[in-house]
Write a protein that holds these residues in place. Structure first.
Motif, PDB file in Angstrom:
ATOM      1  N   MET A  91       0.808  -1.209   0.000  1.00 50.17           N
ATOM      2  CA  MET A  91       0.000   0.000   0.000  1.00 50.17           C
ATOM      3  C   MET A  91       0.849   1.272   0.000  1.00 50.17           C
ATOM      4  SD  MET A  91      -3.188  -0.619  -0.184  1.00 50.17           S
ATOM      5  CE  MET A  91      -4.202   0.656   0.544  1.00 50.17           C
ATOM      6  N   GLY A  92       2.168   1.106   0.021  1.00 46.44           N
ATOM      7  CA  GLY A  92       3.047   2.268  -0.001  1.00 46.44           C
ATOM      8  C   GLY A  92       3.359   2.800   1.376  1.00 46.44           C
ATOM      9  N   ARG A  93       2.874   2.120   2.408  1.00 46.25           N
ATOM     10  CA  ARG A  93       3.142   2.596   3.765  1.00 46.25           C
ATOM     11  C   ARG A  93       4.233   1.762   4.407  1.00 46.25           C
ATOM     12  NH1 ARG A  93      -1.167   6.068   5.250  1.00 46.25           N
ATOM     13  NH2 ARG A  93      -2.857   5.792   3.801  1.00 46.25           N
ATOM     14  N   TRP A 397     -19.350  15.850   1.520  1.00 46.44           N
ATOM     15  CA  TRP A 397     -19.394  14.467   2.004  1.00 46.44           C
ATOM     16  C   TRP A 397     -20.775  14.081   2.503  1.00 46.44           C
ATOM     17  CZ3 TRP A 397     -15.366  13.898  -0.472  1.00 46.44           C
ATOM     18  CH2 TRP A 397     -14.208  14.650  -0.283  1.00 46.44           C
ATOM     19  N   ASP A 423     -11.598   9.325 -12.841  1.00 47.86           N
ATOM     20  CA  ASP A 423     -11.183   8.415 -11.764  1.00 47.86           C
ATOM     21  C   ASP A 423     -12.317   8.307 -10.754  1.00 47.86           C
ATOM     22  OD1 ASP A 423      -8.508   7.876 -12.629  1.00 47.86           O
ATOM     23  OD2 ASP A 423      -8.091   9.968 -12.182  1.00 47.86           O
ATOM     24  N   GLN A 426     -11.723   6.272  -7.364  1.00 49.92           N
ATOM     25  CA  GLN A 426     -10.857   6.947  -6.389  1.00 49.92           C
ATOM     26  C   GLN A 426     -11.609   8.063  -5.676  1.00 49.92           C
ATOM     27  OE1 GLN A 426      -7.347   8.915  -7.782  1.00 49.92           O
ATOM     28  NE2 GLN A 426      -6.527   9.019  -5.725  1.00 49.92           N
ATOM     29  N   LEU A 427     -12.439   8.784  -6.421  1.00 47.21           N
ATOM     30  CA  LEU A 427     -13.207   9.861  -5.793  1.00 47.21           C
ATOM     31  C   LEU A 427     -14.197   9.290  -4.778  1.00 47.21           C
ATOM     32  CD1 LEU A 427     -13.726  12.098  -8.912  1.00 47.21           C
ATOM     33  CD2 LEU A 427     -12.612  12.797  -6.798  1.00 47.21           C
ATOM     34  N   LEU A 430     -12.369   8.276  -1.731  1.00 48.99           N
ATOM     35  CA  LEU A 430     -12.047   9.481  -0.959  1.00 48.99           C
ATOM     36  C   LEU A 430     -13.270   9.917  -0.154  1.00 48.99           C
ATOM     37  CD1 LEU A 430      -9.796  11.613  -0.659  1.00 48.99           C
ATOM     38  CD2 LEU A 430     -10.919  12.907  -2.444  1.00 48.99           C
ATOM     39  N   ASP A 433     -13.756   7.616   2.803  1.00 44.28           N
ATOM     40  CA  ASP A 433     -12.789   7.981   3.847  1.00 44.28           C
ATOM     41  C   ASP A 433     -13.279   9.168   4.655  1.00 44.28           C
ATOM     42  OD1 ASP A 433     -10.898   6.131   3.471  1.00 44.28           O
ATOM     43  OD2 ASP A 433      -9.277   7.507   2.965  1.00 44.28           O
ATOM     44  N   ASN A 434     -13.733  10.210   3.934  1.00 48.40           N
ATOM     45  CA  ASN A 434     -14.147  11.434   4.603  1.00 48.40           C
ATOM     46  C   ASN A 434     -15.452  11.270   5.349  1.00 48.40           C
ATOM     47  OD1 ASN A 434     -12.276  13.804   4.182  1.00 48.40           O
ATOM     48  ND2 ASN A 434     -12.325  12.847   2.171  1.00 48.40           N
TER      49      ASN A 434
END
Lengths: 440, 264
Positions: A91-93, A397, A423, A426-427, A430, A433-434
């Motif tokens: 995941m890049g973390r 949101w 995308d 992805q939106l 997002l 998440d929010n």
């Protein structure tokens, strides 16, 4: 019936399974070094049970957590712990990881003991064994299986669905598992059925795998094998339930709310293997594939093997590697580096070369939505993705929540069909998440 | 003829009765509106930017008259508006307040801190932050996709070629919107007279921070030792200058090995 053996919406991306579908599962060569991340499933990170310099044996538990939603991790090779430090994951973390150098002996730990035969073992013992073995959902969601196997009492489970749809393009690991590991699969289904107390079990397979369907129909006599229309995301558990049982999981609910439990074929096989041999989850089948990969393969890989080693084992690529996916191209994640380890949810490694990516991205630029409505047509959970993406772009949101963004399964069908190449997923991700952070 | 007289009389009577009722209620339920609200509303810029924290200029004027808001609350109008409002309110505004501006605490642009991977998704910092914790090698540094540029109500933030936002301090009204918009909270509000500040937010250990960015604060602590007025403190491998204690000696700038302390 009009919608027999399928669900509403969905897409049919190119299958690209021909590279590996005829290749049986092979053991990968023993890696010289493994990097085992201490956070591999839904839930909290674990603490390390070993320190630098310790000697470990195959099957030894190296990370555990006290929280209820978690599954321990074990080492698949014997050798010496050279470091316990943060390492990059898919995941890049940076995640705290245990780095082990192999000594090549593969001594098995004393903790690995086979369990008694299925007739003599109690349900609690099975769940406990599954928990100790660190088994998680191998379809990609990596949710600890022992929690799934012990549903709350008020939820009555009357159907078990085994997920062999494998709707992701390129991936063939579940398909090969159904053909090559039929005994473990059958045994695993029996165990899951015993634990959940259900009589009816189904196995759903897409009809682009006729060999597997015929084979399983012959071999599994107590399980109903259902041929499903080849359509993405047929392997999503909610879509699978809708197709096979015509039940709809309510918004925000779980399959157990409609009395169904969905397990992946690989998870079932792993449960059987663990109970038979006592060996915890130390490896998994990974499809290493790609158009320009010299020798694509379905490999049984030790958890913690680096992507670089696996791509090398498959002969490398013709050209330069540009993009490598963890998982299939629809829901997979492009990895940030090749020096990241295989984790329990890695179902495939798909390698793309510079040439392929150039072709794909030649005219990849985003335009505004033209309201064609194709995303709404293909959305398997009846959302309006374009509208959701619009609100997510504006940062509204609350409106996203009103439009049920939380029900999105992130399958990517909307982004796939979008003529303006937006995308969308992805939106929406997002927005989700929010919503979790800001909207009550 | 008769019809006309009847209708005129009828209408006249209804009008009279209605007039009496209206007159009576106007007397009975009279609510005194402070004329100052109107006046202050006139004096404000009328941009409804919301930087004061009230719903538009009208909301702010009502709050000022009610004594809830400070006469200096309008950031966009600045000193002139403050003078006008204090005249209306009949109070002397305090002495000239020092201008506060938003300052970016990161100097690692594309050159100093390269990308970990190619990011091709939605081009906002917030979206990029969710993918693998951001594409920048430094997990604390500026992503450079310009969420701050979009939210700035006075257009004082511009992206430079190095992928870092540059704030025009003259225009900045210190509304604080960029502080909230930045997913890595890299902005801070400081008085414009602050001479030196630490141009980095990395809380990584020295070696990791240096690998991720050429001009990161590595937490070596030389500045803490060199500072004559003990204005610099070190926390989480990151130096912090207290502008109140700073005597502007400039020794920290010369001593810093990575040149992450800069002059404004």
């Amino acid at each position: 019936m009009l919608f027999k053996n399928t669900f509403v919406g969905g897409i049919h991306p190119p299958e690209e399974k021909e590279f590996t579908e005829k290749l049986g599962i092979e053991e990968a060569t023993l890696p010289k070094q493994v990097v085992i991340p201490l956070h591999q499933c839904t839930g909290f990170p674990y603490r390390s049970l070993v320190a630098k310099g310790d000697l470990v044996k195959v099957g030894q538990k190296i990370g555990d957590s006290d929280s209820a939603i978690s599954a321990p991790v074990h080492t698949g090779i014997s050798g010496k712990v050279v470091a316990v430090e943060p390492r990059l994951t898919f995941m890049g973390r940076m995640v705290e990881s245990v780095v082990i150098d192999s000594d090549g002996k593969q001594d098995v730990s004393d903790s690995v003991k086979p369990h008694p035969v299925i007739e003599k073992i109690s349900i609690q013992e099975i769940v406990e064994a599954v928990k100790n073995a660190g088994i998680v959902g191998l379809g990609g969601a990596v949710f600890p299986t022992h929690i799934k196997l012990s549903p709350p009492k008020e939820k009555r489970i009357d159907n078990l669905i085994v997920n062999g749809a494998e709707c992701e393009p390129y991936l063939t690991c579940d398909y090969r598992l159904m053909l090559d590991d039929i005994f473990n699969l059958a045994y695993g289904i029996d165990i899951a059925r015993k634990v959940l107390g259900v009589s009816k079990a189904y196995i759903g397979i897409e009809d682009n795998k006729p060999v597997a369907i015929d084979y399983l129909r012959k071999k599994l006599n107590r399980v109903e094998v259902r041929a499903l229309k080849t359509k993405y995301p047929q392997g999503g558990e909610k879509q699978l339930i809708k197709t096979i049982l015509n039940r709809e999981v309510p918004s925000g609910g779980l399959p157990m709310d409609v009395g169904v439990m969905v397990l992946n074929v690989a998870t079932c096989a792993q449960i059987a293997k663990t109970l038979k041999t006592g060996m915890p989850m130390i490896d998994r089948v990974v499809t290493v594939t790609g158009k320009y990969l010299r020798n694509p393969a379905n490999l049984r890989v030790k958890i913690g093997t680096l992507y670089r080693d696996l791509i090398e084992e498959c002969g490398g690529v013709d050209g330069t590697i540009r993009k490598v996916l963890c998982g299939g191209p629809m829901m997979g994640v492009a990895v940030p580096s090749l020096d990241i380890p295989v984790h329990k949810g890695t179902s495939g490694i798909v390698v793309f070369t510079q040439k392929e990516i150039d072709e794909m991205e030649r005219d990849r630029y985003e335009e505004v939505c033209v309201r064609c409505g194709r995303c709404t047509e293909v959305c398997p959970v009846y959302l309006n993705p374009s509208l959701l993406a619009d609100y997510a772009e504006k940062g509204d949101w609350e409106m996203c929540k009103k439009l049920n963004a939380m029900d999105c399964i992130e399958c990517g069908a909307c982004s796939f069909v979008c003529g303006s190449r937006r995308d969308i997923v992805q939106l929406i991700k997002l927005a989700k998440d929010n919503i979790r952070k800001h909207v009550k | 003829m008769k019809t006309i007289i009847i209708s005129i009389l009828g209408l006249g009577v209804i009008g009279l009765v209605a007039g009496l009722i209206l007159g009576y209620t106007n007397q009975k339920f009279y609510r005194k509106v402070d004329p100052r609200i109107e006046e202050i509303d006139e004096a404000l810029p009328g941009a409804n930017c919301g930087a004061c924290g009230y719903p538009g200029c009208r909301g702010f004027s009502e709050a000022v008259v009610a004594g809830k808001a400070d006469v200096k609350g309008c950031l966009l109008g600045g000193e002139q508006t403050t003078c006008k409002i204090s005249k209306i309110m009949g109070i002397e505004a305090n002495k000239k307040k020092e201008k506060i501006v938003a300052i970016l605490k990161c100097g690692g642009g594309k050159e100093q801190s390269p990308s970990k991977f190619d990011y091709q998704g939605v081009q906002t910092c917030q979206a990029a932050q969710t993918i693998g914790g951001g594409f920048k090698a430094c997990t604390y540094g500026c992503l450079g996709l310009g969420d701050c540029v979009i939210v700035c109500p006075v257009d004082c933030i511009k992206m430079d070629e190095n992928g870092l936002p540059q704030v025009e301090y003259e225009k900045c009204i210190a509304c604080g919107k960029c502080l909230k918009a930045c997913p890595r909270t890299l902005f801070t509000l400081l008085p414009i007279s602050t001479k030196y500040h630490v141009n980095c937010s990395s809380k990584d250990k020295g070696a990791i921070a240096r690998k991720a960015c050429k001009i990161a604060c590595i937490g070596c602590g030389i500045c803490v030792k060199k500072c004559p007025s003990e204005a610099i403190t070190m926390k989480d491998f990151l130096a912090k200058i207290n502008p109140k204690k700073c005597t502007k000696s400039g020794k920290c700038i010369k001593a810093c090995p990575t040149k992450c302390i800069i002059q404004m």
